[in-house]
Design an enzyme around this catalytic site. Sequence first.
Site, PDB file in Angstrom:
ATOM      1  N   ASP A 159      28.710  29.240  44.358  1.00  0.00           N
ATOM      2  CA  ASP A 159      28.705  27.786  44.486  1.00  0.00           C
ATOM      3  C   ASP A 159      27.700  27.283  45.509  1.00  0.00           C
ATOM      4  OD1 ASP A 159      30.563  26.948  47.232  1.00  0.00           O
ATOM      5  OD2 ASP A 159      30.572  29.003  46.520  1.00  0.00           O
ATOM      6  N   ASP A 211      31.259  35.087  44.227  1.00  0.00           N
ATOM      7  CA  ASP A 211      31.601  34.599  45.553  1.00  0.00           C
ATOM      8  C   ASP A 211      33.092  34.256  45.524  1.00  0.00           C
ATOM      9  OD1 ASP A 211      31.189  33.413  48.185  1.00  0.00           O
ATOM     10  OD2 ASP A 211      31.380  31.491  47.164  1.00  0.00           O
TER      11      ASP A 211
END
Length: 222
Positions: free
Chosen positions: A177, A14
């Site tokens: 995350d 990400d």
Amino acid sequence: MHSILQGKHLITFDLDGTLIDSVPDLAVAVRKALHEVALAAPDEDAVRDWVGNGAQVLMERALRWALNSAPEESLQTAAYEAFMRHYGMAPNALTQLYPGVEQALRALNGEGYRLALVTNKPKRFIAPILSHFELLPLFTLCIGGDTLSEKKPSPIPLLHVANQLDISPSASVMVGDSQHDIVAGKAAGFTTIALPYGYNHGEPIQSSQPDLLIASLVELVE
């Protein structure tokens, strides 16, 4: 290398909240966009809780906060276009890499892992941001939130990357995350690694039950 990477060939990451802390620049653009449509602007902490589902959702959340109700479509469009314009002017003014990110990415690349980026951020911002930090050449493939028909938490972007690079999901890893990263990774059959310092709407990332929780990316290469 960490033992969880044994037998793995593809590592997808990400972007926002995982590799970069982009909230300061996002918050500036949100505030400028809301100012254009004559609405009150939120502080940076509020924006931090809204990040993770793409620019459209970010502005919808900002408008709901300012209006205390759902925005009309015309207002949503105007605010989104203003945000995209302002963010595009300065996506790197205040954004920073998290500690250990560059070290880890360069080490993984040097060990022969294929690195890919799967973010819900609009694709047009990916190359300028990664190029600013001189990281773009490390990534074989970059997928934005508007690249395909679906974005995370759908597994489609991850499966697309694995298919494009001809690597089995079982030999692939998703590092992120937020719950969207972990849900997408699990659904795609990827091994999932989570970081606790990013943007997860105030929820502990442990509740998403990743395969591994690390405090920093350097733990993967030590």
